[in-house]
Scaffold this motif. Structure first.
Motif: not given
Length: 394
Positions: A131, A133, A136, A160
């Motif tokens: 993942k 994300e 971030q 990211a």
């Protein structure tokens, strides 16, 4: 080892400026020349890329750097990742745990499976790459991202992570075996943004000394074995021995990077369950049984001797052990006799003849070409999981 505040302050002041000192005097490590070069590079440069051969202490130096940065930078964050969770948990973080536990000076901190916490905003953390994300939202004046086996990490992760590499104290270490001719790791060695380091097996102290001086590093014996097994034109020789990105011709069917990815992939076994048999008889050639469960393929059995009747018996035994619905036999040459006997026994056998006409005869010269292209498509799409067997990879 206990010490006074004054002693601790002196060590810390020097360790901030000298990661080699920290590794030797605090962690109790013994870095060799190239490891020292990497330690100094991450101190002096924002982005460092290290392409290296097999067995030169890549993961060890990454663990040292993680602990050096964490313990010498107040409220710092260290984020580590690798192509698979298995690599994060069982390779880099296993090494981090070992170094932390065996440190000459007690380091402290709350140590978890893939995390060391010194404070709410002061920690090291291992993340998986499924993942993007997750990468971030990390912000700190001093933040370090370590990407182990960086050649296999998807570009989305780097994209990211760019957000937290904007601070003045942010650093990025890419380290790994060079296998893929694209992506951030490959591009790093063509970018002025990165400080670049290369390690070949021939840089190893063992090869330079002509004898084993550090048993845990790559040896001359290993290199010579691979020279004979792979040959100096093999992509494996380039990547695992020379630490170079492998040359790849336009006629390459399955690139090394796809094979390496399939080795690291962890898919769930599924249906159908089938056995594939490549039949040999005598001499150095070997009969091989492979079982595939959906997208997961594993070598089930290897035999170097035996007549067709013995081979047939092993086929029946393997089918019963695995619950396979079919035994696919390479029926060109010796395999024809095995297939005939299996059918006579009423076994669910299927003859595979590579020279027969392809189903799509406009695209493929014969069945062999069609099968290999289908296999290529599985590797390309990520729909195959194979074992880490050097001979198979080669």
């Amino acid at each position: 080892m206990k010490m006074s505040r004054i002693q601790a302050k002196k060590i810390l002041d020097r360790a901030i400026q000298d990661p080699v000192f920290f590794v030797r005097q605090v962690l109790g490590g013994d870095p060799w020349e190239k490891q020292e070069e990497i330690l100094k590079a991450i101190r002096d440069h924002k982005r460092v890329a290290v392409r290296a051969c097999h067995g030169v202490g890549k993961t060890k130096v990454a663990a040292w750097i993680a602990l050096w940065f964490l313990y010498t930078h107040l409220n710092s964050k260290v984020i580590t990742t690798a192509p698979t969770w298995h690599q994060v948990e069982n390779l880099l973080w296993r090494e981090i745990h070992a170094v932390h536990a065996n440190s000459r000076i007690s380091l402290g901190g709350k140590v978890l499976q893939t995390q060391i916490e010194l404070g709410k905003q002061w920690f090291a953390l291992g993340l998986s790459t499924d993942k993007p994300e997750r990468f971030q939202g990390f912000h700190a004046e001093d933040i370090l991202l370590i990407v182990d086996e960086a050649s296999g990490v998807d570009q989305q992760i780097f994209d990211a992570a760019e957000g937290f590499l904007t601070s003045t104290g942010a650093k990025l270490l890419l380290i790994g075996n060079p296998t893929q001719l694209s992506g951030e790791f490959y591009n790093a060695f063509r970018s002025p943004l990165y400080h670049k380091i290369h390690i070949s097996a021939f840089d190893s102290p063992n090869l330079k000394a002509g004898k084993v001086v550090r048993p845990y590093l790559v040896t001359q014996e290993w290199v010579e074995e691979k020279r004979l097994k792979w040959g100096e034109d093999s992509p494996l020789w380039y990547s695992r021995v020379l630490g170079e990105f492998p040359e790849q011709g336009d006629d390459t069917l399955i690139p090394l990077a796809w094979i390496e990815a399939a080795v690291k992939r962890e898919l769930e076994p599924g249906e159908p369950v089938e056995i594939g048999v490549d039949v040999a008889r005598y001499g150095q050639d070997e009969s091989v049984w492979v079982v595939r469960r959906g997208s997961v393929a594993r070598i089930h059995l290897v035999r170097s001797m035996g007549d067709t009747m013995e081979t047939t018996g092993l086929c029946v035994k393997s089918r019963k052990e695995t619950g396979a619905s079919v035994i696919k036999v390479d029926a060109d040459g010796l395999g024809a006799g095995v297939y005939d006997r299996l059918k006579e026994l009423g076994e669910p056998a299927l003859e595979m003849r590579s020279g027969m006409a392809a189903t799509d005869s406009e695209r493929f010269a014969n069945k062999r070409a069609e099968w290999w292209w289908g296999l290529r498509e599985r590797f390309e799409s990520g729909d195959i999981d194979i074992e880490d067997d050097e001979e198979l990879i080669s």
